[in-house]
Motif scaffolding. Structure first.
Motif: not given
Length: 168
Positions: A158-165
Motif C-alpha cells: 500500500r505504501n508503494n502504491y500510495f507514495l510511489h505509484g
C-alpha cells in the motif's frame, strides 16, 4: 496433497507448544518490552555520528549499562536532551508523528479505500506527498541504513502504491 501434509505437520508441532507468551500469562498483549534494539541499531550502524535523542529515562538507563567499545575504546556517540531545548528533536518528533499516523493509516485502510483516498487528494496534498516521496528517495539514495521499518507485506504494498505509484 503436499499442502495437507504441511498443515498436518504444523498442527502436530503446535500441539507441543507449552505456552503462548503473546496471548497468555503475564505478557498480556505486549509484543515489544523495549525499544532498545532500535536505538542500538542506529548507534552501531552510525557509530561515527553524534546521536541526539529526546529524553527517555528507561532507554537512557539501558544505554548507560551497555558496554560500547571499538578496539577497547569506549564509544560515546549519543546524548539525551529535553525536546523543549532542541529544535532538531522537536522537528524529529513532528516527522516521526506524521510517519506514525501515515503507517497506521496504511495498516488500517483497505486497498479499495486507499485507491479512493489517493484519487481524492487535493493539489496541496499531492504536493505534500511528492515532497515526502522526494525526501525519502534522496535519503534512500544516500543510505539504506536510514530506514528501519516493521510492517507487513500489505502495508509495504500500500505504501508503494500510495507514495510511489507502484501498482501491485
Amino acid at each position: 496433497m503436499l499442502r495437507a501434509n504441511v498443515i498436518e505437520s504444523l498442527v502436530k508441532e503446535s500441539l507441543k507448544i507449552k505456552e503462548l507468551p503473546f496471548i497468555s500469562g503475564f505478557h498480556g498483549k505486549e509484543l515489544i518490552s523495549s525499544f532498545m534494539a532500535f536505538y542500538l541499531r542506529n548507534l552501531y550502524l552510525f557509530k561515527n555520528s553524534r546521536h541526539i535523542f529526546d529524553e527517555e529515562k528507561s532507554i537512557q538507563d539501558e544505554i548507560k549499562e551497555f558496554d560500547w567499545t571499538e578496539n577497547g575504546i569506549p564509544i560515546q556517540n549519543c546524548e539525551f536532551v529535553k525536546s523543549n531545548d532542541c529544535k532538531a528533536v522537536q522537528i524529529s518528533d513532528v516527522v516521526a508523528g506524521f510517519l506514525g499516523k501515515y503507517f497506521t493509516y496504511l495498516k488500517n485502510v483497505s486497498d479499495e479505500q486507499l485507491t479512493i483516498d489517493k484519487s481524492e487528494l487535493t493539489n496541496i496534498q499531492k504536493n505534500t506527498l511528492d515532497s515526502l516521496k522526494e525526501l525519502i528517495d534522496i535519503s534512500d539514495d544516500l543510505c539504506r541504513g536510514f530506514f528501519n521499518t516493521v510492517s507487513s507485506e500489505g502495508e509495504q504494498r500500500r505504501n508503494n502504491y500510495f507514495l510511489h505509484g507502484v501498482e501491485a
